[in-house]
Design a protein around this motif. Structure first.
Motif, PDB file in Angstrom:
ATOM      1  N   ALA A 234       9.245 -14.130 -71.986  1.00 58.66           N
ATOM      2  CA  ALA A 234       8.803 -13.938 -70.598  1.00 58.66           C
ATOM      3  C   ALA A 234       8.891 -12.455 -70.267  1.00 58.66           C
ATOM      4  N   ASN A 235       7.732 -11.826 -70.147  1.00 60.14           N
ATOM      5  CA  ASN A 235       7.684 -10.415 -69.763  1.00 60.14           C
ATOM      6  C   ASN A 235       7.199 -10.348 -68.325  1.00 60.14           C
ATOM      7  N   ILE A 236       8.099 -10.680 -67.387  1.00 63.06           N
ATOM      8  CA  ILE A 236       7.747 -10.564 -65.973  1.00 63.06           C
ATOM      9  C   ILE A 236       8.788  -9.601 -65.381  1.00 63.06           C
ATOM     10  N   LEU A 237       8.980  -9.565 -64.111  1.00 62.90           N
ATOM     11  CA  LEU A 237       9.894  -8.557 -63.578  1.00 62.90           C
ATOM     12  C   LEU A 237      11.279  -9.144 -63.333  1.00 62.90           C
ATOM     13  N   THR A 238      12.233  -8.263 -63.065  1.00 60.11           N
ATOM     14  CA  THR A 238      13.627  -8.680 -62.893  1.00 60.11           C
ATOM     15  C   THR A 238      13.793  -9.796 -61.856  1.00 60.11           C
ATOM     16  N   ASN A 239      13.170  -9.646 -60.681  1.00 60.73           N
ATOM     17  CA  ASN A 239      13.401 -10.646 -59.637  1.00 60.73           C
ATOM     18  C   ASN A 239      12.938 -12.034 -60.035  1.00 60.73           C
ATOM     19  N   PRO A 240      11.649 -12.202 -60.474  1.00 64.51           N
ATOM     20  CA  PRO A 240      11.270 -13.550 -60.899  1.00 64.51           C
ATOM     21  C   PRO A 240      12.096 -14.055 -62.083  1.00 64.51           C
ATOM     22  N   LEU A 241      12.511 -13.159 -62.992  1.00 62.26           N
ATOM     23  CA  LEU A 241      13.326 -13.617 -64.131  1.00 62.26           C
ATOM     24  C   LEU A 241      14.668 -14.176 -63.651  1.00 62.26           C
ATOM     25  N   CYS A 242      15.218 -13.590 -62.577  1.00 68.01           N
ATOM     26  CA  CYS A 242      16.493 -14.086 -62.037  1.00 68.01           C
ATOM     27  C   CYS A 242      16.276 -15.396 -61.285  1.00 68.01           C
ATOM     28  N   VAL A 243      15.262 -15.408 -60.412  1.00 67.35           N
ATOM     29  CA  VAL A 243      15.007 -16.600 -59.595  1.00 67.35           C
ATOM     30  C   VAL A 243      14.649 -17.798 -60.487  1.00 67.35           C
ATOM     31  N   LEU A 244      13.855 -17.529 -61.521  1.00 70.47           N
ATOM     32  CA  LEU A 244      13.366 -18.618 -62.381  1.00 70.47           C
ATOM     33  C   LEU A 244      14.293 -18.904 -63.558  1.00 70.47           C
ATOM     34  N   ALA A 245      15.474 -18.267 -63.590  1.00 73.25           N
ATOM     35  CA  ALA A 245      16.376 -18.433 -64.752  1.00 73.25           C
ATOM     36  C   ALA A 245      16.585 -19.907 -65.123  1.00 73.25           C
ATOM     37  N   PRO A 246      16.962 -20.793 -64.160  1.00 73.13           N
ATOM     38  CA  PRO A 246      17.196 -22.185 -64.577  1.00 73.13           C
ATOM     39  C   PRO A 246      15.935 -22.839 -65.134  1.00 73.13           C
ATOM     40  N   ALA A 247      14.782 -22.554 -64.512  1.00 67.36           N
ATOM     41  CA  ALA A 247      13.530 -23.205 -64.927  1.00 67.36           C
ATOM     42  C   ALA A 247      13.068 -22.710 -66.301  1.00 67.36           C
ATOM     43  N   ILE A 248      13.158 -21.390 -66.523  1.00 67.90           N
ATOM     44  CA  ILE A 248      12.704 -20.863 -67.827  1.00 67.90           C
ATOM     45  C   ILE A 248      13.700 -21.276 -68.919  1.00 67.90           C
ATOM     46  N   ALA A 259      13.391 -14.408 -75.306  1.00 65.88           N
ATOM     47  CA  ALA A 259      13.420 -12.958 -75.058  1.00 65.88           C
ATOM     48  C   ALA A 259      12.802 -12.692 -73.701  1.00 65.88           C
ATOM     49  N   LEU A 260      13.437 -11.793 -72.951  1.00 66.27           N
ATOM     50  CA  LEU A 260      12.954 -11.425 -71.619  1.00 66.27           C
ATOM     51  C   LEU A 260      12.720  -9.925 -71.574  1.00 66.27           C
ATOM     52  N   SER A 261      11.604  -9.522 -70.931  1.00 69.22           N
ATOM     53  CA  SER A 261      11.423  -8.094 -70.675  1.00 69.22           C
ATOM     54  C   SER A 261      10.759  -7.922 -69.306  1.00 69.22           C
ATOM     55  N   GLY A 262      10.329  -6.692 -69.028  1.00 70.02           N
ATOM     56  CA  GLY A 262       9.913  -6.387 -67.661  1.00 70.02           C
ATOM     57  C   GLY A 262      11.137  -5.941 -66.872  1.00 70.02           C
ATOM     58  N   VAL A 263      12.222  -5.657 -67.609  1.00 75.33           N
ATOM     59  CA  VAL A 263      13.514  -5.335 -67.004  1.00 75.33           C
ATOM     60  C   VAL A 263      13.860  -3.883 -67.350  1.00 75.33           C
ATOM     61  N   LEU A 264      14.214  -3.100 -66.332  1.00 79.70           N
ATOM     62  CA  LEU A 264      14.660  -1.737 -66.589  1.00 79.70           C
ATOM     63  C   LEU A 264      16.101  -1.782 -67.111  1.00 79.70           C
ATOM     64  N   GLU A 269      22.155  -5.890 -66.304  1.00 79.16           N
ATOM     65  CA  GLU A 269      23.340  -6.689 -65.938  1.00 79.16           C
ATOM     66  C   GLU A 269      22.978  -7.794 -64.954  1.00 79.16           C
ATOM     67  N   GLN A 270      22.053  -7.453 -64.027  1.00 79.42           N
ATOM     68  CA  GLN A 270      21.615  -8.417 -62.998  1.00 79.42           C
ATOM     69  C   GLN A 270      20.996  -9.663 -63.666  1.00 79.42           C
ATOM     70  N   VAL A 271      20.164  -9.423 -64.676  1.00 84.93           N
ATOM     71  CA  VAL A 271      19.485 -10.536 -65.343  1.00 84.93           C
ATOM     72  C   VAL A 271      20.483 -11.310 -66.207  1.00 84.93           C
ATOM     73  N   ILE A 272      21.358 -10.582 -66.920  1.00 86.26           N
ATOM     74  CA  ILE A 272      22.358 -11.251 -67.780  1.00 86.26           C
ATOM     75  C   ILE A 272      23.219 -12.182 -66.929  1.00 86.26           C
ATOM     76  N   LEU A 281      22.775 -13.958 -72.712  1.00 83.13           N
ATOM     77  CA  LEU A 281      21.793 -12.967 -73.172  1.00 83.13           C
ATOM     78  C   LEU A 281      22.501 -11.702 -73.655  1.00 83.13           C
ATOM     79  N   GLN A 282      21.912 -11.081 -74.671  1.00 86.47           N
ATOM     80  CA  GLN A 282      22.390  -9.763 -75.129  1.00 86.47           C
ATOM     81  C   GLN A 282      21.218  -8.788 -75.073  1.00 86.47           C
ATOM     82  N   VAL A 283      21.568  -7.506 -75.089  1.00 88.32           N
ATOM     83  CA  VAL A 283      20.524  -6.480 -75.166  1.00 88.32           C
ATOM     84  C   VAL A 283      19.975  -6.471 -76.588  1.00 88.32           C
ATOM     85  N   GLY A 284      18.652  -6.646 -76.715  1.00 89.59           N
ATOM     86  CA  GLY A 284      18.033  -6.650 -78.035  1.00 89.59           C
ATOM     87  C   GLY A 284      17.577  -5.253 -78.422  1.00 89.59           C
TER      88      GLY A 284
END
Ligand SMILES: C[S@@+](CC[C@H](N)C(=O)[O-])C[C@H]1O[C@@H](n2cnc3c(N)ncnc32)[C@H](O)[C@@H]1O
Length: 300
Positions: A234-248, A259-264, A269-272, A281-284
């Motif tokens: 999922a290469n979307i942005l931090t906010n949707p990745l956090c909000v959608l964490a349970p669903a994804i 793997a997640l990206s779109g994250v600075l 830490e916010q996404v982890i 999750l770990q930093v890849g």
């Protein structure tokens, strides 16, 4: 019709402004040497996003926004992006109405084939494949995000090269142009599903899959529901990745990888934290300030 906005920026901040404009809603952004065509001109290399801007004293950052954007909305977008890129005020800019066709021609001239790994290249249709023996994805810059030139797309493609096993199932959540889904299929995946909230992206992905003779399923949706997959990207942005964490996370099969990206880097830490209750999750890898986070669902 589209609106092309040309901002004058210090070369050192051009990349950050380009990224911030995309995040604020620009449809496409490119960076040019403001001295192009003058004696001060320096050679251009590579694709937008990888230009050696440090060689230039100042740059032009050219953003494309929807033709319906009114003055107030444009001012708000530019203010948000400039602030995020570290400017105290919006840099000087001019606007111009651009016909869709002209924009496509303009961007075509700026894209060269992109080597992701020895195995995988992204090749615009107007170029010969530099390595015909590699997996070559034919993809032109269009109106959907994902041409391989953005660091986040590259981070995901590199991960797919290492993660796809023959016949595995793949979910590309936020598929944009379909680049990751198409790459997964060409790398040997079996069932591949691309999902995007933007109907135009789904259409672009369908065209691109057809052009690359790959079979992928596509779905227009804003929430991932349904099956589980061996590989989820999922290469979307931090906010949707956090909000959608349970669903994804729920779409990752037991033993499956994500793997997640779109994250600075600054947002990792916010996404982890948001994902911690579901998958650790770990930093890849990181690239130009962007990060790829990776995890695996334990086998039940
Ligand atoms: C940064 S682009 C990534 C495109 C492509 N996967 C790549 O890696 O280059 C993000 C895509 O996610 C889509 N998107 C954003 N939020 C979404 C959501 N909640 N559900 C589905 N897609 C979403 C956008 O429409 C956009 O096409």
């Amino acid at each position: 019709m589209w609106i092309s906005v040309t901002l004058q920026a210090d070369a050192a901040k051009a990349e950050a402004l380009s990224d911030a404009l995309m995040e604020a809603g620009a449809l496409s952004v490119s960076i040019e040497d403001a001295d192009a065509g003058t004696e001060a001109e320096t050679p251009q290399f590579g694709e937008p996003g990888h230009l050696p801007t440090a060689l230039w004293d100042h740059s032009r950052v050219i953003a494309l926004v929807d033709g319906d954007t009114d003055d107030a909305a444009l001012a708000a977008l530019l203010t948000e992006a400039s602030k995020a890129a570290g400017f105290t005020v919006v840099p000087p800019y001019t606007t111009e109405q651009v016909a869709e066709q002209n924009w496509v021609q303009l961007t075509q001239s700026q894209f060269d084939p992109i080597r992701i790994t020895d195995r995988l290249w992204i090749v615009p249709s107007w170029h010969e494949a530099p390595d015909p023996a590699a997996i070559n994805i034919e993809l032109d810059p269009g109106m959907a995000f994902g041409t391989g030139s953005h660091p986040t797309t590259r981070l995901c493609l590199e991960w797919l090269c290492d993660s796809i096993t023959p016949g595995c199932s793949v979910l590309d959540y936020g598929c944009g142009s379909g680049i990751l889904a198409i790459a997964a299929a060409k790398l040997g995946a079996g069932d591949v599903l691309g999902v995007d909230i933007d109907e135009k992206a789904v259409e672009a992905a369908r065209d691109n899959a057809e052009r690359n003779a790959t079979t992928i399923r596509l779905q227009h949706s804003g929430t991932p529901v349904g099956d589980t997959f061996d590989v989820v990207v999922a290469n979307i942005l931090t906010n949707p990745l956090c909000v959608l964490a349970p669903a994804i996370a729920a779409r990752v099969a037991p033993g499956g990888k994500v793997a997640l990206s779109g994250v600075l880097e600054t947002q990792a830490e916010q996404v982890i934290e948001a994902w911690a209750p579901f998958i650790a999750l770990q930093v890849g890898a990181t690239h130009e300030g962007w990060i790829r986070l990776e995890g695996q669902r334990p086998v039940a």
